[in-house]
Design a protein around this motif. Structure first.
Motif: not given
Length: 199
Positions: A76-95
């Motif tokens: 709730n403190e992030l600016q609008s448009g921001a994203n956190y991505h929490l992924f297993k190590k070695g996996i990029k948050p990309m399709w």
């Protein structure tokens, strides 16, 4: 929160028993990497989006998880448009990442409230039975809403996908419709087989 590996040796002193002189940490089954990006007003190309994506930290114990969680900006403190991505190590948050390519995501979009602190709990308490099927989670904040998505390794195992969806819904305790979309559909322009599963 990621799954913890059980330890039963009585000689271990954990941070819960002694926050100063502990001699062991609680390992997780997987290492996790937190990524961040601050999206702009215009839809970026895949290349510019990738350049904007920042790898922040990797952790593999409960104690390090809490160290990260307690020292980053809350959702709730992030600016609008921001994203956190929490992924297993070695996996990029990309399709395009091989681990994500044949998968999809469960998505729920919630309008922002005046207080809007409950979104922090939604982000924290997301847990799953089929952890091997989970690639990661994405928390997005926008001007009028927040969106949380759970990315899965596969999209063809209906029973597993729906079970993850129900667990996601139960963990958040939200009486809303949760929708699943295959990454292969999301990456297409124009009509596609939207919302393959719904819970």
């Amino acid at each position: 929160m990621p799954t913890v590996v059980e330890q039963d040796d009585a000689t271990y002193t954990t941070v819960l028993a002694d926050p100063v002189h502990f001699n062991v940490k609680h390992p997780l089954y997987h290492s996790w990497t937190l990524w961040y990006d601050q999206g702009g007003k215009k839809t970026p190309s895949a290349q510019t989006w990738s350049q904007n994506l920042k790898e922040l930290v990797t952790f593999d114990t409960v104690e390090d998880f809490w160290g990260v969680y307690n020292n980053i900006a809350k959702i709730n403190e992030l600016q609008s448009g921001a994203n956190y991505h929490l992924f297993k190590k070695g996996i990029k948050p990309m399709w395009e990442d091989a681990a994500n390519a044949k998968g999809g995501k469960w998505v729920v979009q919630m309008p922002k409230t005046r207080n809007n602190t409950e979104i922090n709990d939604y982000w924290l308490y997301t847990t799953f039975e089929y952890e091997d099927e989970i690639c990661g989670a994405v928390m997005s904040t926008r001007r009028a809403f927040n969106r949380i998505a759970i990315w899965t390794r596969t999209c063809g195992k209906r029973e597993v996908c729906e079970r993850i969806g129900y667990q996601f819904k139960e963990a958040l305790g939200i009486n809303m419709q949760f929708e699943f979309q295959a990454h292969s559909d999301a990456s297409k322009s124009g009509p596609y087989n939207k919302d393959k599963y719904v819970v």
